[in-house]
Write a protein that holds these residues in place. Structure first.
Motif, short mmCIF file in Angstrom:
data_model
loop_
_atom_site.label_atom_id
_atom_site.label_comp_id
_atom_site.label_asym_id
_atom_site.label_seq_id
_atom_site.Cartn_x
_atom_site.Cartn_y
_atom_site.Cartn_z
N VAL A 269 47.81 31.77 42.74
CA VAL A 269 47.45 32.75 44.61
C VAL A 269 48.33 33.52 44.71
O VAL A 269 49.25 32.84 45.19
N TRP B 48 46.35 40.00 53.69
CA TRP B 48 46.33 38.92 54.39
C TRP B 48 46.82 37.76 55.07
O TRP B 48 45.65 36.94 55.95
N HIS C 260 46.95 39.98 49.18
CA HIS C 260 46.67 39.05 48.24
C HIS C 260 46.90 40.08 47.39
O HIS C 260 46.52 41.16 47.21
N GLN D 184 39.28 36.18 49.85
CA GLN D 184 38.75 34.67 48.83
C GLN D 184 37.74 35.38 48.29
O GLN D 184 37.40 35.31 47.77
N TRP E 151 40.81 36.63 42.41
CA TRP E 151 41.52 35.06 43.44
C TRP E 151 43.13 34.69 43.15
O TRP E 151 43.67 34.86 43.89
#
Length: 188
Positions: free
Chosen positions: A94, A141, A134, A81, A88
């Motif tokens: 997200v 992640w 991500h 993050q 982000w």
């Protein structure tokens, strides 16, 4: 611990050792271990020396893996993050990709017992690994692994609590099903 009671593998040394061994380019586990140990001794020259055997390292790592992975995983998610910065979110969401794969393991009795085989006859043992990444950064992640016949839906159900607020999952058809979609909606 060694018989004298001295701790040879602290959590920091275990974590760094595991990372270093996974990145080592040596051909054998013995060579990887020796390279990792030399590097740890150089990195932490003023501290206690790590253990001297691969067997001791693996035993210590196995005993600490579960709680260390939870701790390291949470730290990585926070770091993703922070690193993502402006990437982000995209359009207020997200974006997280999800996928599962079987990974071939060496043909050993221990691997056959622990993981099993999910493919054709005479296949090697396999682990099933499901990852969330991500999308904006491409960084990992979260992940879950299990026996060859594990399900990516089941793994995702276990990882739902790790999703950030306003997560939008990008996944293939293997992630369909009423129970999974219901759990995702309930999670918010």
């Amino acid at each position: 611990q060694v018989p004298s009671g001295r701790v040879c593998w602290t959590p920091r040394l275990l974590a760094m050792g595991a990372f270093l061994m996974s990145w080592a380019d040596a051909a054998t586990l013995k060579d990887r271990f020796e390279s990792m140990r030399r590097t740890l001794v150089a990195m932490y020259s003023g501290r206690k020396r790590p253990g001297e055997t691969y067997e001791g390292f693996i035993a210590a790592l196995a005993g600490a893996s579960e709680w260390m992975l939870d701790l390291i995983g949470a730290h990585f998610r926070q770091a993703v993050q922070e690193v993502a910065g402006a990437y982000w979110e995209y359009a207020g969401w997200v974006l997280l990709g999800a996928d599962g794969s079987r990974i071939e393991c060496p043909m050993t009795a221990a691997n056959e017992q622990a993981f099993g085989c999910a493919g054709k006859r005479k296949t090697t043992p396999q682990q099933f690994i499901t990852v969330l990444f991500h999308v904006g950064t491409g960084l990992l992640w979260a992940w879950k692994r299990g026996p060859a016949r594990s399900s990516e839906r089941g793994h995702l159900l276990e990882m739902l609590t790790w999703l950030p607020k306003k997560a939008l999952l990008l996944a293939d058809a293997g992630f369909t099903g009423y129970e999974l979609l219901k759990a995702i909606l309930q999670q918010g």
